[in-house]
Scaffold this active site. Structure first.
Site, PDB file in Angstrom:
ATOM      1  N   ASN A   1       0.848  -1.197   0.000  1.00 24.69           N
ATOM      2  CA  ASN A   1       0.000   0.000   0.000  1.00 24.69           C
ATOM      3  C   ASN A   1       0.877   1.239   0.000  1.00 24.69           C
ATOM      4  O   ASN A   1       2.110   1.143   0.019  1.00 24.69           O
ATOM      5  CB  ASN A   1      -0.959  -0.024   1.204  1.00 24.69           C
ATOM      6  CG  ASN A   1      -0.212  -0.074   2.519  1.00 24.69           C
ATOM      7  OD1 ASN A   1       0.525   0.841   2.860  1.00 24.69           O
ATOM      8  ND2 ASN A   1      -0.376  -1.172   3.266  1.00 24.69           N
TER       9      ASN A   1
ATOM     10  N   ASP B   1      -4.991  -9.212  13.315  1.00 20.53           N
ATOM     11  CA  ASP B   1      -5.062  -7.786  13.649  1.00 20.53           C
ATOM     12  C   ASP B   1      -4.097  -7.558  14.813  1.00 20.53           C
ATOM     13  O   ASP B   1      -4.367  -7.941  15.950  1.00 20.53           O
ATOM     14  CB  ASP B   1      -6.498  -7.384  14.018  1.00 20.53           C
ATOM     15  CG  ASP B   1      -6.612  -5.857  14.150  1.00 20.53           C
ATOM     16  OD1 ASP B   1      -5.744  -5.251  14.820  1.00 20.53           O
ATOM     17  OD2 ASP B   1      -7.548  -5.287  13.587  1.00 20.53           O
TER      18      ASP B   1
HETATM   19  O1  C5P Z   1      -9.019  -1.506  11.272  1.00 21.39           O
HETATM   20  P1  C5P Z   1      -8.005  -0.614  10.656  1.00 21.39           P
HETATM   21  O2  C5P Z   1      -7.039  -1.346   9.748  1.00 21.39           O
HETATM   22  O3  C5P Z   1      -8.530   0.623  10.002  1.00 21.39           O
HETATM   23  O4  C5P Z   1      -7.196  -0.087  11.932  1.00 21.39           O
HETATM   24  C1  C5P Z   1      -6.038   0.641  11.777  1.00 21.39           C
HETATM   25  C2  C5P Z   1      -5.184   0.401  12.974  1.00 21.39           C
HETATM   26  O5  C5P Z   1      -5.076  -0.996  13.234  1.00 21.39           O
HETATM   27  C3  C5P Z   1      -3.761   0.881  12.773  1.00 21.39           C
HETATM   28  O6  C5P Z   1      -3.285   1.328  14.028  1.00 21.39           O
HETATM   29  C4  C5P Z   1      -3.034  -0.380  12.303  1.00 21.39           C
HETATM   30  O7  C5P Z   1      -1.652  -0.327  12.643  1.00 21.39           O
HETATM   31  C5  C5P Z   1      -3.769  -1.472  13.072  1.00 21.39           C
HETATM   32  N1  C5P Z   1      -3.854  -2.764  12.377  1.00 21.39           N
HETATM   33  C6  C5P Z   1      -3.161  -3.843  12.865  1.00 21.39           C
HETATM   34  N2  C5P Z   1      -3.256  -5.062  12.251  1.00 21.39           N
HETATM   35  C7  C5P Z   1      -4.033  -5.239  11.168  1.00 21.39           C
HETATM   36  C8  C5P Z   1      -4.768  -4.140  10.667  1.00 21.39           C
HETATM   37  C9  C5P Z   1      -4.644  -2.922  11.288  1.00 21.39           C
HETATM   38  O8  C5P Z   1      -2.427  -3.692  13.846  1.00 21.39           O
HETATM   39  N3  C5P Z   1      -4.105  -6.423  10.600  1.00 21.39           N
END
Ligand code: C5P
Length: 397
Positions: free
Chosen positions: A212, A307
């Site tokens: 990305n 996540d």
């Molecule tokens: O849910 P979303 O991706 O929008 O959330 C963003 C936050 O979650 C950021 O702080 C990102 O570093 C973290 N994140 C994570 N692991 C993932 C996806 C997002 O730690 N697989």
């Protein structure tokens, strides 16, 4: 302008690294500092007072006596020169200067003004590796530290004498960053902070992958700001070519799973976790060989990635957990949702189209208490504001 309005007295002692302070003077001025140079006699064997006067735009002090000393009205440069200063920086600092300062000797202008100063003193040692590792020097350096004097470096590497090891003066840019950091409030002194930054890269085959547009700049700025605030910082970075901030331990990873594994092995030591990385939500099973066009359109089967942020927040005793939410619209509302869903301590909302790869941006800090907008500023300034918000909440706990 990181040093706007700061007045620095730059003491230069005898060492070949003195030539590098010409560059340091420029860099300090570029950041808005005014620089008053004071040179020892030995320093003038390496670089002239004329050079440093031309660069600093101010007469250079070299002696407390005679016409030199009379450059200040009361003929007391050892008092007057440092009174208006925000800091005295001695670079390069010879073994001899360090020994004299450890003893409180005052046999030249620089040592005398150092003894008579009221402002902080930062010392950048520069000497041969054996001189640096000599027990006498080490004893003297310990004494300076015990006296509250900041030691910058030294670096390790090739030396002008042809030998190799510890004792090189830090490079001007490194000195500049350390001086800037010195002036930041120590809001997270000795706290351990873990930061993730950058994109992840999910391979499709040995030469292709899914990634990305995250540049890593915000995460690197967070790591730098945390370190400036006195924290011990570990930065886990996805693929980016950004330079590692001074004093930060960096681990490079590629995929979300690698980032997850590294985070999980370091997070137990952390009091603060800041997840800035743009982690890929999905990965594919990578092909062992390069996919051939002749074989036709490939089918990619996506599997969810862990996540990382939610896993950290779900630990039995989680650190203060901070997320970042980049959204194309309605960012504060979405951020509130994520704060609750992932059980975070705080989340920073931004507009994806505004912040990705940019050098500045507008952010909103969201926590259980409410939403605080942070006016547009550089990512480093925003990072310092976020660190202040984290420190305030940590302090309140
Ligand atoms: O849910 P979303 O991706 O929008 O959330 C963003 C936050 O979650 C950021 O702080 C990102 O570093 C973290 N994140 C994570 N692991 C993932 C996806 C997002 O730690 N697989």
């Amino acid at each position: 302008m990181e040093l706007a309005g700061k007045r620095i007295v730059l003491g230069v002692t005898g060492g070949i690294a003195a030539y590098k302070v010409c560059d340091l003077v420029r860099r300090l001025q570029d950041e808005g500092a005014s620089v008053q140079v004071v040179m020892t006699r030995a320093a003038q064997e390496f670089v002239t007072a004329t050079t440093l006067q031309a660069l600093s735009g101010q007469p250079v002090f070299t002696d407390q006596w005679g016409a030199e000393g009379a450059k200040v009205g009361n003929a007391m440069p050892h008092i007057d020169v440092s009174r208006a200063a925000d800091a005295v920086v001695v670079a390069p600092a010879s073994a001899h200067f360090i020994a004299k300062t450890a003893q409180g000797l005052a046999d030249d202008l620089l040592c005398t003004l150092v003894l008579a100063r009221r402002c902080p003193l930062l010392v950048a040692p520069a000497m041969n590796v054996e001189m640096w590792s000599n027990p006498a020097t080490q004893r003297n350096v310990q004494q300076l530290k015990a006296d509250g004097i900041e030691i910058l470096g030294p670096g390790v590497g090739d030396q002008a004498c042809g030998e190799t090891g510890a004792g090189r003066m830090l490079e001007p840019q490194e000195l500049l960053e350390d001086i800037i950091a010195f002036f930041q409030p120590k809001l997270l002194q000795d706290k351990r902070v873990l930061v993730t930054a950058g994109p992840t890269f999910e391979p499709i085959d040995p030469v292709r992958g899914i990634t990305n547009l995250s540049s890593g700049k915000m995460g690197f700025a967070m790591a730098r700001a945390a370190r400036e605030a006195g924290a011990k910082v570990t930065l886990i970075a996805g693929p980016t070519t950004l330079p590692t901030p001074r004093g930060v331990r960096r681990l490079d990873v590629r995929t979300a799973r690698e980032m997850h594994d590294d985070v999980m092995s370091y997070v137990n030591h952390a009091q603060v976790y800041i997840g800035v990385a743009a982690v890929a939500d999905w990965r594919v099973q990578p092909a062992a060989q390069k996919l051939k066009k002749s074989l036709g359109q490939p089918t990619l089967v996506f599997e969810p990635n862990p996540d990382i942020l939610a896993s950290v927040a779900a630990l039995p005793s989680p650190p203060f957990t901070v997320g970042f939410a980049a959204e194309t619209d309605d960012e504060v509302a979405y951020a509130r949702g994520k704060l609750k869903a992932k059980r975070l301590s705080m989340i920073v909302a931004n507009r994806a189209q505004d912040i990705l790869s940019a050098d500045d941006g507008e952010l909103t800090v969201v926590d259980a208490e409410g939403a605080t907008p942070l006016q547009r500023a550089s990512k480093l300034t925003q990072a310092r504001r976020i660190i202040a918000a984290i420190a305030q909440r940590l302090g309140a706990d």
